[in-house]
Design a protein around this motif. Sequence first.
Motif, PDB file in Angstrom:
ATOM      1  N   VAL A 195      -3.260   5.970  -1.012  1.00  0.00           N
ATOM      2  CA  VAL A 195      -4.069   6.822  -0.139  1.00  0.00           C
ATOM      3  C   VAL A 195      -3.474   8.227  -0.116  1.00  0.00           C
ATOM      4  CG1 VAL A 195      -4.862   7.193   2.236  1.00  0.00           C
ATOM      5  CG2 VAL A 195      -4.758   4.867   1.298  1.00  0.00           C
TER       6      VAL A 195
ATOM      7  N   TRP B 187      -1.717  -7.504 -10.718  1.00  0.00           N
ATOM      8  CA  TRP B 187      -1.036  -6.809  -9.617  1.00  0.00           C
ATOM      9  C   TRP B 187      -1.955  -5.715  -9.061  1.00  0.00           C
ATOM     10  CZ3 TRP B 187       1.466  -1.682  -9.676  1.00  0.00           C
ATOM     11  CH2 TRP B 187       2.150  -1.413  -8.477  1.00  0.00           C
ATOM     12  N   SER B 188      -1.966  -5.595  -7.751  1.00  0.00           N
ATOM     13  CA  SER B 188      -2.868  -4.637  -7.095  1.00  0.00           C
ATOM     14  C   SER B 188      -2.106  -3.717  -6.156  1.00  0.00           C
ATOM     15  CB  SER B 188      -3.936  -5.388  -6.288  1.00  0.00           C
ATOM     16  OG  SER B 188      -4.686  -6.227  -7.144  1.00  0.00           O
ATOM     17  N   LEU B 189      -2.556  -2.481  -6.089  1.00  0.00           N
ATOM     18  CA  LEU B 189      -1.955  -1.539  -5.144  1.00  0.00           C
ATOM     19  C   LEU B 189      -2.950  -0.424  -4.848  1.00  0.00           C
ATOM     20  CD1 LEU B 189       0.890  -0.648  -3.776  1.00  0.00           C
ATOM     21  CD2 LEU B 189       0.723   1.181  -5.463  1.00  0.00           C
ATOM     22  N   ASP B 190      -3.146  -0.156  -3.569  1.00  0.00           N
ATOM     23  CA  ASP B 190      -3.964   0.995  -3.181  1.00  0.00           C
ATOM     24  C   ASP B 190      -3.064   2.171  -2.840  1.00  0.00           C
ATOM     25  OD1 ASP B 190      -6.633   0.009  -3.379  1.00  0.00           O
ATOM     26  OD2 ASP B 190      -6.230  -1.250  -1.636  1.00  0.00           O
TER      27      ASP B 190
ATOM     28  N   TYR C 150      -7.907   5.609 -10.483  1.00  0.00           N
ATOM     29  CA  TYR C 150      -8.637   4.478  -9.880  1.00  0.00           C
ATOM     30  C   TYR C 150      -9.762   4.026 -10.808  1.00  0.00           C
ATOM     31  CZ  TYR C 150      -7.199   3.236  -5.096  1.00  0.00           C
ATOM     32  OH  TYR C 150      -6.550   2.713  -4.010  1.00  0.00           O
ATOM     33  N   ALA C 151     -10.564   4.998 -11.264  1.00  0.00           N
ATOM     34  CA  ALA C 151     -11.743   4.654 -12.066  1.00  0.00           C
ATOM     35  C   ALA C 151     -11.347   3.937 -13.355  1.00  0.00           C
ATOM     36  CB  ALA C 151     -12.541   5.921 -12.380  1.00  0.00           C
TER      37      ALA C 151
ATOM     38  N   GLY D 106      -8.661   2.052 -13.838  1.00  0.00           N
ATOM     39  CA  GLY D 106      -7.927   0.802 -13.673  1.00  0.00           C
ATOM     40  C   GLY D 106      -6.415   0.922 -13.590  1.00  0.00           C
ATOM     41  N   TYR D 107      -5.903   2.156 -13.405  1.00  0.00           N
ATOM     42  CA  TYR D 107      -4.444   2.327 -13.279  1.00  0.00           C
ATOM     43  C   TYR D 107      -3.971   2.157 -11.833  1.00  0.00           C
ATOM     44  CZ  TYR D 107      -4.510   4.107 -18.035  1.00  0.00           C
ATOM     45  OH  TYR D 107      -4.665   4.209 -19.389  1.00  0.00           O
ATOM     46  N   VAL D 108      -4.909   2.257 -10.906  1.00  0.00           N
ATOM     47  CA  VAL D 108      -4.599   2.117  -9.482  1.00  0.00           C
ATOM     48  C   VAL D 108      -5.668   1.218  -8.873  1.00  0.00           C
ATOM     49  CG1 VAL D 108      -4.255   3.336  -7.292  1.00  0.00           C
ATOM     50  CG2 VAL D 108      -3.658   4.468  -9.422  1.00  0.00           C
ATOM     51  N   GLY D 109      -5.297   0.462  -7.838  1.00  0.00           N
ATOM     52  CA  GLY D 109      -6.279  -0.355  -7.120  1.00  0.00           C
ATOM     53  C   GLY D 109      -6.146  -1.822  -7.444  1.00  0.00           C
ATOM     54  N   LYS D 110      -7.301  -2.445  -7.602  1.00  0.00           N
ATOM     55  CA  LYS D 110      -7.335  -3.895  -7.786  1.00  0.00           C
ATOM     56  C   LYS D 110      -6.998  -4.270  -9.231  1.00  0.00           C
ATOM     57  CE  LYS D 110     -10.663  -6.151  -5.571  1.00  0.00           C
ATOM     58  NZ  LYS D 110     -12.036  -6.624  -5.290  1.00  0.00           N
ATOM     59  N   ASP D 111      -6.141  -5.252  -9.402  1.00  0.00           N
ATOM     60  CA  ASP D 111      -5.854  -5.831 -10.728  1.00  0.00           C
ATOM     61  C   ASP D 111      -5.510  -4.742 -11.754  1.00  0.00           C
ATOM     62  OD1 ASP D 111      -5.564  -7.658 -12.761  1.00  0.00           O
ATOM     63  OD2 ASP D 111      -7.705  -7.880 -13.116  1.00  0.00           O
ATOM     64  N   ILE D 112      -4.392  -4.078 -11.515  1.00  0.00           N
ATOM     65  CA  ILE D 112      -4.028  -2.898 -12.316  1.00  0.00           C
ATOM     66  C   ILE D 112      -3.789  -3.265 -13.778  1.00  0.00           C
ATOM     67  CG2 ILE D 112      -2.228  -1.151 -12.645  1.00  0.00           C
ATOM     68  CD1 ILE D 112      -2.035  -1.071  -9.532  1.00  0.00           C
TER      69      ILE D 112
ATOM     70  N   VAL E 282       0.781  -9.163  -4.559  1.00  0.00           N
ATOM     71  CA  VAL E 282       0.354 -10.080  -5.621  1.00  0.00           C
ATOM     72  C   VAL E 282       1.000  -9.609  -6.909  1.00  0.00           C
ATOM     73  CG1 VAL E 282      -1.612 -11.080  -6.804  1.00  0.00           C
ATOM     74  CG2 VAL E 282      -1.808 -10.376  -4.418  1.00  0.00           C
ATOM     75  N   LEU E 283       1.793 -10.454  -7.514  1.00  0.00           N
ATOM     76  CA  LEU E 283       2.506 -10.053  -8.725  1.00  0.00           C
ATOM     77  C   LEU E 283       1.744 -10.528  -9.957  1.00  0.00           C
ATOM     78  CD1 LEU E 283       6.133 -10.825  -7.579  1.00  0.00           C
ATOM     79  CD2 LEU E 283       4.943  -8.638  -7.610  1.00  0.00           C
ATOM     80  N   PRO E 284       2.018  -9.906 -11.113  1.00  0.00           N
ATOM     81  CA  PRO E 284       1.335 -10.321 -12.336  1.00  0.00           C
ATOM     82  C   PRO E 284       1.498 -11.826 -12.547  1.00  0.00           C
ATOM     83  CG  PRO E 284       2.574  -8.342 -12.731  1.00  0.00           C
ATOM     84  CD  PRO E 284       2.928  -8.794 -11.347  1.00  0.00           C
TER      85      PRO E 284
ATOM     86  N   GLN F 158       0.857  -1.184   0.000  1.00  0.00           N
ATOM     87  CA  GLN F 158       0.000   0.000   0.000  1.00  0.00           C
ATOM     88  C   GLN F 158       0.891   1.232   0.000  1.00  0.00           C
ATOM     89  OE1 GLN F 158      -2.979  -0.051   3.088  1.00  0.00           O
ATOM     90  NE2 GLN F 158      -3.987   1.808   2.374  1.00  0.00           N
TER      91      GLN F 158
ATOM     92  N   ARG G 271     -12.921  -1.184  -6.907  1.00  0.00           N
ATOM     93  CA  ARG G 271     -11.543  -0.923  -7.347  1.00  0.00           C
ATOM     94  C   ARG G 271     -10.547  -1.017  -6.177  1.00  0.00           C
ATOM     95  NH1 ARG G 271      -9.728  -2.144 -10.729  1.00  0.00           N
ATOM     96  NH2 ARG G 271      -7.994  -0.685 -10.643  1.00  0.00           N
TER      97      ARG G 271
ATOM     98  N   SER H 136      -8.271  -2.540  -3.509  1.00  0.00           N
ATOM     99  CA  SER H 136      -7.678  -3.876  -3.433  1.00  0.00           C
ATOM    100  C   SER H 136      -7.641  -4.390  -1.993  1.00  0.00           C
ATOM    101  CB  SER H 136      -6.266  -3.870  -4.029  1.00  0.00           C
ATOM    102  OG  SER H 136      -5.294  -3.652  -3.036  1.00  0.00           O
TER     103      SER H 136
END
Lengths: 447, 198
Positions: free
Chosen positions: A163, A158-161, A144-145, A147-153, B192-194, A120, B181, B183
């Motif tokens: 803040v 790969w995911s990253l939040d 975020y909206a 898909g460049y940030v957050g879940k399953d980028i 979690v990697l690609p 994070q 969105r 995670s």
Amino acid sequence: MAVSDAAPIISTRFDQTDAHTLDGYLRTGGYAALRKALAMTPDQVLEEVKAANLAGRGGAGFPAGAKWGFLPEDVFPRYFVVNGDESEPGTCKDRPLMERDPHQLIEGLLISCYAVGAAQAFIYVRGEMALAQERLAIALNGAYAAGYVGKDILGSGWSLDVVLHWGAGAYIVGEETALIESLEGQRGMPRLKPPYFPAAKGLYMQPTVVNNVETLSYIPWVLQHGGEAYAAIGTEKATGLRLFALSGHVRRPGVYEVEMGTTTFRDLVEAPVYGGGMRHGNALKAFIPGGASAPWLYPEQLDLGLDAGPVGAAGSMLGSGAVVIMDETTCAVRAAWRLVRFFAHESCGKCTPCREGGAWLEKIMRRILDGYGREEDLDLLLDVGDNISPGPFPHPASDGEDAVPFPFKQTTICPLGPSTVSPVYSSIWRFRDEYLVHIKEGGCHHG
Amino acid sequence: MGRLTSENVELAREIIDRYPRSRSALIPLLHVAQEQDGWVSTEAMSHIAELLGLTPVEVLGTASFYGMFKREPVGRYVVSVCTNISCLLLGGEELLEHCEARLGVKAGATTPDGVFTLEDVECIAACTDAPCLQVNYRFFLNITHDEVDRLLDDLRAGRRDEEVPPHGTLTRVRPRVPAERWSGHGAEGLPVLPGQSR
């Protein structure tokens, strides 16, 4: 005069009015570096950044790749923190990066988090920067909206939040361990190092990287063009470009992206594309080469290159990339007092030499300015300073005297204490006669 | 005035959920309180303590460290004039004196009508555009005394409301993350990697 023709890297969107929108950023090549990074392994990305020899742009100048390499293996979760608490007097280069190109910072952050395996990320923005906060919020909401940030980028798995976090007015929080304390909801007081090096025991006592806004803004370019291409700019030891905030008595104050090493302070002051020379054609009296914490330099040092090594050997530092130019009309005593007032005000109070010493330095300087000074106050100031930063204080060479190189020594946890001594020592060392005029005549002709 | 409104409690919970540990939301929640009331009251701090499972004095301990949190009412507009080095060199002190004369109060004080609070502040990171000031943390750069006069008149007459919201409001665009969105890996272990899944 040699002004570099190296093309700017991180300031290219400063005049683009919609760079904070996702469309505006994508139109000018945005997020291509992230796609490239996600097709590489994290180690490959890390190697690219190491090859760039990208020095940290916050103040300490530690190479980003090496800093990332300190994270202990197999300790998770790891966190990534962006230091956007820009508050060093004279410094104003992270603010335009956040206001005018926030996606570039976010992209650099994403790539960096991917390289180090962060779970994070937090972008800590100075509280007083409402526009930077607004632009970052617009940019991050868009990222975020889409898909460049957050879940399953970008469908990579790969995911990253990320803040966004605003500070609330405390210079000391720019120190990385104080920033972590603040991010944990505490008073922003620095932690003792060792053991609390952020890489080992950082946010929530987990491995943490803290990088400056400008440092991360260079990462997308490094990924796109390769670390070697970045390292080829500048000189062998002073690589790449850097933003310098040039302020004070020059014709054209401004934030300029300048080639390291090959460019000198004289170029910065005199070149038509940078400072354009001294205001009113006045003579230079002294300059601060790297923010308020840096010991002062003088006209003889103008031909030094923008290179941490030689500047350090000459008794000061490049620090936060803030060059403050003082011409002959400047009252050295008043300028020094104002800087001391700043550090005394911003001392967090944790270490006695800084808390008490800084307050006394300010009071003694103030009484000299007010016409109540005594000649022995000069030795008293130096003595109080010696309690905060013992031994010979950094200064340039002069007739019959060698330079005392940077860094200063300190009896305190963080460098704020000895930074208070910089303006005191620098001004007394060079302009003792001006103090004596204040003490004997109650004021000076500078007004 | 005081405790957070139900709307702000909802916002507070949303903010708390972003952090692996709830206390990290303390400074953000103090900003929410200051945006609601223009300052941070004892009641607001107690409410924030309830929301975060802290004692009121822990909240006060943090709030009192940070200069932006006003623990007594201030003007609708906080005018912050920089007098640090780069501004000092180019008329920052004179700018502050001009503001004092124009507003009829010294730095640190609020005008009797409660419209303006004047502050003598440290560097606000606009050194290449000195002298400068902020109103409610919005920049006014390379400003002349005449421009200050017009600005203060405009603010008092409500002609700058779009540009300068009341004290306490920082960004007018809130960070918003669509639930699908987010995670939520922050408090967990390995990234979690690609190509991997979990």
